[in-house]
Design a protein around this motif. Structure first.
Motif, short mmCIF file in Angstrom:
data_model
loop_
_atom_site.label_atom_id
_atom_site.label_comp_id
_atom_site.label_asym_id
_atom_site.label_seq_id
_atom_site.Cartn_x
_atom_site.Cartn_y
_atom_site.Cartn_z
N TYR A 1 0.83 -1.17 -0.01
CA TYR A 1 -0.08 0.02 -0.09
C TYR A 1 0.86 1.53 0.02
O TYR A 1 1.91 1.36 0.69
CB TYR A 1 -0.86 0.06 1.29
N PHE B 1 0.45 5.61 -0.05
CA PHE B 1 -0.45 6.79 0.24
C PHE B 1 0.40 8.10 0.13
O PHE B 1 1.40 8.18 0.39
CB PHE B 1 -0.89 6.73 1.81
N THR C 1 -0.37 -3.75 5.28
CA THR C 1 -1.64 -4.28 5.73
C THR C 1 -2.98 -3.16 5.52
O THR C 1 -3.86 -3.19 6.25
CB THR C 1 -1.90 -4.71 7.13
N GLY C 2 -2.56 -2.21 4.66
CA GLY C 2 -3.63 -1.07 4.49
C GLY C 2 -3.56 -0.22 5.65
O GLY C 2 -2.48 0.01 6.17
N GLY C 3 -4.71 0.22 6.32
CA GLY C 3 -4.89 1.16 7.18
C GLY C 3 -4.76 0.65 8.91
O GLY C 3 -4.61 1.33 9.82
N ALA C 4 -5.22 -0.63 8.83
CA ALA C 4 -5.37 -1.67 9.95
C ALA C 4 -4.29 -1.40 11.06
O ALA C 4 -4.44 -1.20 12.31
CB ALA C 4 -5.62 -2.99 9.82
N TYR D 1 0.61 3.04 9.23
CA TYR D 1 1.54 3.43 7.97
C TYR D 1 3.05 3.92 8.73
O TYR D 1 3.01 4.05 9.72
CB TYR D 1 1.23 4.73 7.26
N LEU E 1 -5.72 12.97 2.96
CA LEU E 1 -5.52 11.99 2.32
C LEU E 1 -5.54 12.23 0.64
O LEU E 1 -6.91 12.74 0.63
CB LEU E 1 -6.21 10.53 2.41
N TYR F 1 -4.29 6.64 -2.67
CA TYR F 1 -3.65 5.73 -2.21
C TYR F 1 -3.78 4.56 -3.25
O TYR F 1 -4.82 4.50 -4.13
CB TYR F 1 -3.93 5.30 -0.78
N TYR G 1 -0.49 11.99 1.27
CA TYR G 1 -1.20 12.82 1.88
C TYR G 1 -0.52 14.35 2.03
O TYR G 1 0.57 14.33 1.75
CB TYR G 1 -0.98 12.53 3.61
N TYR H 1 -9.95 0.05 13.98
CA TYR H 1 -8.56 0.12 14.14
C TYR H 1 -8.19 1.60 14.76
O TYR H 1 -8.51 2.52 14.04
CB TYR H 1 -7.82 -0.23 13.28
N THR I 1 -15.05 -0.46 2.25
CA THR I 1 -14.45 0.14 0.96
C THR I 1 -13.22 0.99 1.50
O THR I 1 -12.50 1.58 0.67
CB THR I 1 -15.49 0.98 0.37
N SER I 2 -13.22 1.55 2.76
CA SER I 2 -12.18 2.62 3.20
C SER I 2 -11.45 1.99 4.03
O SER I 2 -10.45 2.28 4.91
CB SER I 2 -13.14 3.57 4.04
N TYR I 3 -11.27 0.61 3.98
CA TYR I 3 -10.30 -0.41 4.58
C TYR I 3 -8.96 0.30 4.57
O TYR I 3 -8.07 0.19 5.47
CB TYR I 3 -10.39 -1.97 4.28
N GLY I 4 -8.56 0.32 3.50
CA GLY I 4 -7.16 0.71 3.10
C GLY I 4 -6.44 1.88 4.00
O GLY I 4 -5.33 1.98 4.07
N LYS I 5 -7.41 3.07 4.11
CA LYS I 5 -6.81 4.31 4.36
C LYS I 5 -7.16 4.71 5.99
O LYS I 5 -7.99 4.13 6.48
CB LYS I 5 -7.55 5.40 3.64
N LEU I 6 -6.59 5.40 6.62
CA LEU I 6 -6.41 6.02 7.71
C LEU I 6 -7.06 7.40 7.69
O LEU I 6 -6.42 8.13 6.71
CB LEU I 6 -5.03 6.02 8.43
N THR I 7 -7.90 7.71 8.70
CA THR I 7 -8.48 8.95 8.82
C THR I 7 -7.83 9.70 10.00
O THR I 7 -8.04 9.12 10.99
CB THR I 7 -10.12 9.10 8.79
N SER J 1 -9.02 3.52 11.31
CA SER J 1 -9.40 2.75 10.01
C SER J 1 -10.47 1.80 10.19
O SER J 1 -10.63 1.34 11.34
CB SER J 1 -7.88 1.96 9.67
#
Lengths: 114, 115
Positions: free
Chosen positions: A31, A33, A97-100, A103, A45, A48, A35, B32, B98-104, B92
């Motif tokens: 991944y 991104f 792993t994406g945002g989980a 980053y 953002l 991505y 920003y 998360y 659909t928004s899994y990949g990104k952090l807010t 996250s």
């Protein structure tokens, strides 16, 4: 591991000029991104990628902004033509792993458009 | 309304104080939760990560999540001048969304710990 590498660190350009920001993600991260950070709006953002494919570009302000990821180890963010309101710090980040699980950010490019 | 709200401060405390930083969120898909620390002219660095409601401790730092209230906190005990930075909360959505990949991110809180 050198981390996420961005270049240049600082860029000063005149309004109307093309600006290209570069990013090398951490090897193995799938991944990437982009920003933008300003005092007024915080971290926003822009776009991505997952496995080099753009997934969400809804944050790109307008057609003057474009981003590419031609391979797993390189991405560019281009602004053409640049405007003074584009002045900000632009960060690239990468993740496995994406945002989980968060980053890893680069050190950023400080862009000033005069 | 922003998805994530964070009091920007600034917050100024004496060395040794307990610091409480907070964020609220509106999107129930967020599962998360993270805290980042950003020193001046540097990129954000991941400080704490949590998934479930409750507390998670790491040294002087404790992250707390209350999903029922949509509220997260970061506590810093025995604060040090080296803790002076901007602290950003980030969230996250769970896998598959659909928004899994990104952090807010929240707006960030500027913290100064003075000797």
């Amino acid at each position: 591991d050198a981390g996420v590498i961005q270049s240049p660190r600082h860029e000063v350009t005149e309004m109307g000029q093309e600006v290209t920001l570069r990013c090398k993600p951490i090897s193995g991260h799938d991944y990437l991104f982009w920003y933008r950070q300003t005092m007024m709006r915080g971290l926003e953002l822009l776009i991505y990628f997952n496995n080099n494919v753009p997934i969400d570009d809804s944050g790109m302000p307008e057609d003057r902004f474009s981003a590419k990821m031609p391979n797993a180890s390189f991405s560019t963010l281009k602004i053409q033509p640049s405007e003074p309101r584009d002045s900000a710090v632009y960060f690239c980040a990468s993740s496995l792993t994406g945002g989980a699980f968060g980053y890893t950010f680069g050190s950023g490019t400080r862009l000033t458009v005069v | 309304q922003k998805e994530v709200e964070q009091d920007p401060g600034p917050l100024s405390v004496p060395e040794g104080a307990i610091v409480s930083l907070n964020c609220t969120y509106s999107n129930s898909a967020f599962q998360y939760f993270m805290w980042y620390r950003q020193y001046s002219r540097k990129g954000p660095e991941l400080l704490m990560y949590t998934y479930s409601s409750g507390n998670k401790e790491d040294g002087r730092f404790t992250a707390q999540v209350d999903k029922s209230s949509k509220y997260i906190s970061l506590f810093i005990r025995d604060s040090q001048p080296s803790d002076s930075a901007t602290y950003l909360c980030a969230m996250s959505a769970k896998a598959g969304g659909t928004s899994y990949g990104k952090l807010t991110f929240g707006q960030g809180t500027i913290l100064t710990v003075h000797p």
